[in-house]
Design a protein around this motif. Sequence first.
Motif, short mmCIF file in Angstrom:
data_model
loop_
_atom_site.label_atom_id
_atom_site.label_comp_id
_atom_site.label_asym_id
_atom_site.label_seq_id
_atom_site.Cartn_x
_atom_site.Cartn_y
_atom_site.Cartn_z
N ILE A 112 -51.82 21.84 0.74
CA ILE A 112 -50.51 22.13 1.35
C ILE A 112 -50.34 21.69 2.85
N SER A 113 -49.25 21.18 3.00
CA SER A 113 -49.32 20.49 4.45
C SER A 113 -48.21 21.33 5.02
N CYS A 114 -48.25 21.56 6.15
CA CYS A 114 -46.99 22.42 6.66
C CYS A 114 -47.25 22.33 8.43
N ASN A 115 -46.40 22.72 9.08
CA ASN A 115 -46.50 23.10 10.60
C ASN A 115 -46.72 24.36 10.90
N ALA A 116 -47.54 25.09 11.57
CA ALA A 116 -48.07 26.30 12.01
C ALA A 116 -48.53 26.68 13.30
N ASP A 117 -48.19 27.77 13.84
CA ASP A 117 -48.81 28.17 15.15
C ASP A 117 -50.19 28.43 15.04
N ARG A 118 -50.74 28.65 16.10
CA ARG A 118 -52.23 29.04 16.18
C ARG A 118 -52.62 30.31 15.20
N ASN A 119 -51.80 31.33 15.68
CA ASN A 119 -52.25 32.65 14.97
C ASN A 119 -52.37 32.35 13.52
N VAL A 120 -51.28 31.85 12.85
CA VAL A 120 -51.25 31.50 11.41
C VAL A 120 -52.49 30.73 11.19
N ILE A 121 -52.69 29.75 11.67
CA ILE A 121 -53.95 28.96 11.33
C ILE A 121 -55.19 29.54 11.37
N TYR A 122 -55.35 30.71 12.45
CA TYR A 122 -56.59 31.18 12.31
C TYR A 122 -56.53 32.34 11.33
N LEU A 123 -55.52 32.76 11.08
CA LEU A 123 -55.37 33.85 9.85
C LEU A 123 -55.71 33.03 8.65
N LEU A 124 -55.18 32.00 8.42
CA LEU A 124 -55.60 31.15 7.09
C LEU A 124 -57.04 30.92 7.17
N SER A 125 -57.66 30.52 8.06
CA SER A 125 -59.18 30.29 8.23
C SER A 125 -60.04 31.38 7.69
N GLU A 126 -59.59 32.56 7.45
CA GLU A 126 -60.28 33.37 7.01
C GLU A 126 -60.10 33.55 5.45
N HIS A 127 -59.17 32.94 4.99
CA HIS A 127 -59.06 32.81 3.37
C HIS A 127 -60.13 32.54 2.44
N PRO A 128 -60.56 33.25 1.71
CA PRO A 128 -61.81 32.85 1.01
C PRO A 128 -61.45 31.72 0.03
N ASP A 129 -60.43 31.02 -0.21
CA ASP A 129 -60.40 29.80 -0.99
C ASP A 129 -60.00 28.56 -0.33
N ILE A 130 -59.99 28.87 0.97
CA ILE A 130 -59.50 27.68 1.69
C ILE A 130 -60.73 26.95 2.34
N ALA A 131 -61.13 25.65 1.74
CA ALA A 131 -62.08 24.95 2.33
C ALA A 131 -62.23 24.55 3.68
N ILE A 132 -60.71 23.84 4.26
CA ILE A 132 -60.85 23.34 5.37
C ILE A 132 -59.35 23.14 5.85
N ILE A 133 -59.06 23.41 7.01
CA ILE A 133 -57.63 23.05 7.59
C ILE A 133 -57.84 21.99 8.60
N GLY A 134 -57.04 21.06 8.38
CA GLY A 134 -57.29 19.77 9.00
C GLY A 134 -55.99 19.49 9.95
N TYR A 135 -55.97 18.92 11.10
CA TYR A 135 -54.81 18.23 11.64
C TYR A 135 -54.33 16.83 11.17
N ASP A 136 -52.79 17.25 10.90
CA ASP A 136 -52.37 16.09 10.16
C ASP A 136 -51.59 15.05 11.10
N GLU A 137 -52.58 14.57 11.59
CA GLU A 137 -52.38 13.47 12.76
C GLU A 137 -51.77 12.22 12.39
N MET A 138 -50.85 11.57 13.20
CA MET A 138 -50.36 10.36 12.98
C MET A 138 -51.41 9.76 13.45
N ILE A 139 -51.92 8.39 12.44
CA ILE A 139 -53.02 7.62 13.06
C ILE A 139 -52.56 6.06 12.49
N LYS A 140 -53.10 5.04 13.33
CA LYS A 140 -52.76 3.76 12.82
C LYS A 140 -53.55 3.55 11.36
#
Length: 300
Positions: A112-140
């Motif tokens: 899932i891709s989305c925009n989220a604030d830091r509190n939501v990101i930390y909340l999601l990081s504790e979910h047992p089925d989430i492997a990784i949360i990455g920064y959807d960075e604009m890169i060349k």
Amino acid sequence: MKKTSILTLLLLFLCNIGFSQSTIDPRLQEVLNQKSDEMIPINIIFKSQIDLKKLRTRADATLDKEVRRDMLVDELKIFSEEKQQEVLSILKAETKSYKVSNIKTHWLSNAISCNADRNVIYLLSEHPDIAIIGYDEMIKMVPDVSQQTTVNGQQSRTEDVDMTDNILMVNADKVWEMGYTGKGVIVAVIDSGVNYNHEDLKDHLWDGGAQYPNHGYNTLNKTHDVNDVFGHGTHCAGTICGDGTSGTQIGMAPDATIMCIKVMDNGGAGNANSVCSGIEFAIEHGADIVNMSLGCPNAS
């Protein structure tokens, strides 16, 4: 009892920090350390992934190409919808308090891709089925397009020729004589867009009907603007099926059809969300081949 309770709470807290840090990608953690109240574009990748071996076995038992495609897409969508349901409910609930926006589910990679604030990101990081949360960075994702065509480090011939060196080097013209010219094959060019008005390409464009009037889609900006300002996507499309109308044959498969999918901006930068969305668009709309001449430097 009181000391034991405090120690227990401290251990739980430290365990949660350790788990969160292992779930949150280091690059995203850097961004979180720098930003406080800003919404951050993220990619949420789940631990649960479909059994590809079983999926391939089922696909191999189906000879009809369209039936096989539909079956595979349906299987992937059903799997991702089931596995994402709980996290998606959390994200949708947080949109009401403006802590989450621009939710995009991906069935191809169960992410899932989305925009989220830091509190939501930390909340999601504790979910047992989430492997990784990455920064959807604009890169060349592609280098600046060279104005000079070279072969093995040497400048190509500048005199008038019917075919460019790339065709002759791999004997593509000999393959055409055998009847293989790319006819009936749709190639999705997932890149910086395509100049669909180019005279060598305009007769080889995917017909997206009224829904997709410019022969594809822009998954970065979610618009129909697929025009290539940067030049790289048009270069790739020309290598695939440039038919020589302008004077020189450059395409390996001159009768192939191009689906124009723009996943990068006019400077050649894109993100994981736009690329994954581009692949999904190509599959759902009948592309036979996906061309992605792009890369991600220092990818996590």
